[in-house]
Design an enzyme around this catalytic site. Structure first.
Site, PDB file in Angstrom:
ATOM      1  N   ILE A 186       0.820  -1.218   0.000  1.00 33.73           N
ATOM      2  CA  ILE A 186       0.000   0.000   0.000  1.00 33.73           C
ATOM      3  C   ILE A 186       0.857   1.272   0.000  1.00 33.73           C
ATOM      4  O   ILE A 186       0.380   2.347  -0.388  1.00 33.73           O
ATOM      5  CB  ILE A 186      -0.959  -0.034   1.218  1.00 33.73           C
ATOM      6  CG1 ILE A 186      -2.198   0.815   0.972  1.00 33.73           C
ATOM      7  CG2 ILE A 186      -0.254   0.359   2.505  1.00 33.73           C
ATOM      8  CD1 ILE A 186      -3.307   0.583   1.994  1.00 33.73           C
ATOM      9  N   HIS A 219       5.949 -12.360   5.955  1.00 28.75           N
ATOM     10  CA  HIS A 219       5.867 -11.873   4.584  1.00 28.75           C
ATOM     11  C   HIS A 219       7.262 -11.515   4.099  1.00 28.75           C
ATOM     12  O   HIS A 219       8.137 -11.186   4.899  1.00 28.75           O
ATOM     13  CB  HIS A 219       4.965 -10.637   4.475  1.00 28.75           C
ATOM     14  CG  HIS A 219       5.314  -9.534   5.424  1.00 28.75           C
ATOM     15  ND1 HIS A 219       4.967  -9.561   6.754  1.00 28.75           N
ATOM     16  CD2 HIS A 219       6.008  -8.384   5.247  1.00 28.75           C
ATOM     17  CE1 HIS A 219       5.413  -8.472   7.357  1.00 28.75           C
ATOM     18  NE2 HIS A 219       6.066  -7.735   6.464  1.00 28.75           N
TER      19      HIS A 219
HETATM   20  P1  5GP Z   1       6.904  -4.883   7.593  1.00 26.81           P
HETATM   21  O1  5GP Z   1       7.419  -3.616   8.196  1.00 26.81           O
HETATM   22  O2  5GP Z   1       6.010  -5.630   8.555  1.00 26.81           O
HETATM   23  O3  5GP Z   1       7.980  -5.741   7.022  1.00 26.81           O
HETATM   24  O4  5GP Z   1       6.048  -4.467   6.333  1.00 26.81           O
HETATM   25  C1  5GP Z   1       4.674  -4.320   6.333  1.00 26.81           C
HETATM   26  C2  5GP Z   1       4.296  -3.741   4.993  1.00 26.81           C
HETATM   27  O5  5GP Z   1       2.895  -3.867   4.854  1.00 26.81           O
HETATM   28  C3  5GP Z   1       4.615  -2.248   4.831  1.00 26.81           C
HETATM   29  O6  5GP Z   1       5.476  -2.074   3.706  1.00 26.81           O
HETATM   30  C4  5GP Z   1       3.255  -1.600   4.636  1.00 26.81           C
HETATM   31  O7  5GP Z   1       3.268  -0.539   3.706  1.00 26.81           O
HETATM   32  C5  5GP Z   1       2.393  -2.754   4.165  1.00 26.81           C
HETATM   33  N1  5GP Z   1       0.991  -2.636   4.519  1.00 26.81           N
HETATM   34  C6  5GP Z   1       0.490  -2.305   5.737  1.00 26.81           C
HETATM   35  N2  5GP Z   1      -0.845  -2.316   5.709  1.00 26.81           N
HETATM   36  C7  5GP Z   1      -1.200  -2.681   4.443  1.00 26.81           C
HETATM   37  C8  5GP Z   1      -2.459  -2.862   3.799  1.00 26.81           C
HETATM   38  O8  5GP Z   1      -3.529  -2.712   4.377  1.00 26.81           O
HETATM   39  N3  5GP Z   1      -2.427  -3.239   2.483  1.00 26.81           N
HETATM   40  C9  5GP Z   1      -1.250  -3.428   1.811  1.00 26.81           C
HETATM   41  N4  5GP Z   1      -1.355  -3.774   0.530  1.00 26.81           N
HETATM   42  N5  5GP Z   1      -0.054  -3.246   2.390  1.00 26.81           N
HETATM   43  C10 5GP Z   1      -0.023  -2.890   3.687  1.00 26.81           C
END
Ligand code: 5GP
Length: 126
Positions: free
Chosen positions: A40, A110
């Protein structure tokens, strides 16, 4: 129990909701093992997230708790997604945040796929 210090799996995390289709996402791939969708808040021209369908909070949890088939299926999906996005020839970066120091925000394992430009150094020097 999860092994990563992130606590037990929370069925209400945002990626669990995306998996169940309760909130929208721009899916680019799905199969038996994994689902991929655009981030997103993209940090590169291509920024796609790949998640396993199984309930794992982190890479540590996935590596410990997933079956061989889930692990193989997931990583094959990551490479397939990158290929499907046209990134195999120019190249791409795969990144997994794991735990507090990495700033892992979403407690469903992820990986990020980044591509679409020369990506520069691996980490910003601090
Ligand atoms: P992390 O910091 O956990 O590795 O990455 C989480 C990722 O999820 C971030 O890059 C953030 O932009 C993405 N993200 C968070 N909420 C959403 C959402 O509701 N939809 C999508 N498509 N991505 C999300």
């Amino acid at each position: 129990m999860p092994v990563s210090g992130l606590g037990p799996y929370d069925d209400q995390n945002i990626f669990a909701k995306i998996l169940r289709g309760e909130i929208p996402s721009r899916r680019v791939f799905e199969d038996q093992w994994a689902v991929a969708f655009h981030d997103i808040n993209p940090q590169a021209p291509v920024h796609v997230l790949v998640i396993p369908r199984g309930k794992f909070v982190s890479l540590a949890d996935f590596a410990t708790g997933a079956s061989e088939a889930e692990i193989a299926g997931f990583w094959r999906a990551v490479a397939s997604v990158a290929k499907q996005l046209g990134l195999e020839a120019p190249g791409y970066r795969v990144l997994a945040n794991m735990g507090p120091d990495s700033h892992q925000d979403v407690p469903h394992f992820h990986v990020h796929i980044f591509g679409g430009r020369a990506l520069g150094p691996m980490l910003v020097a601090k």
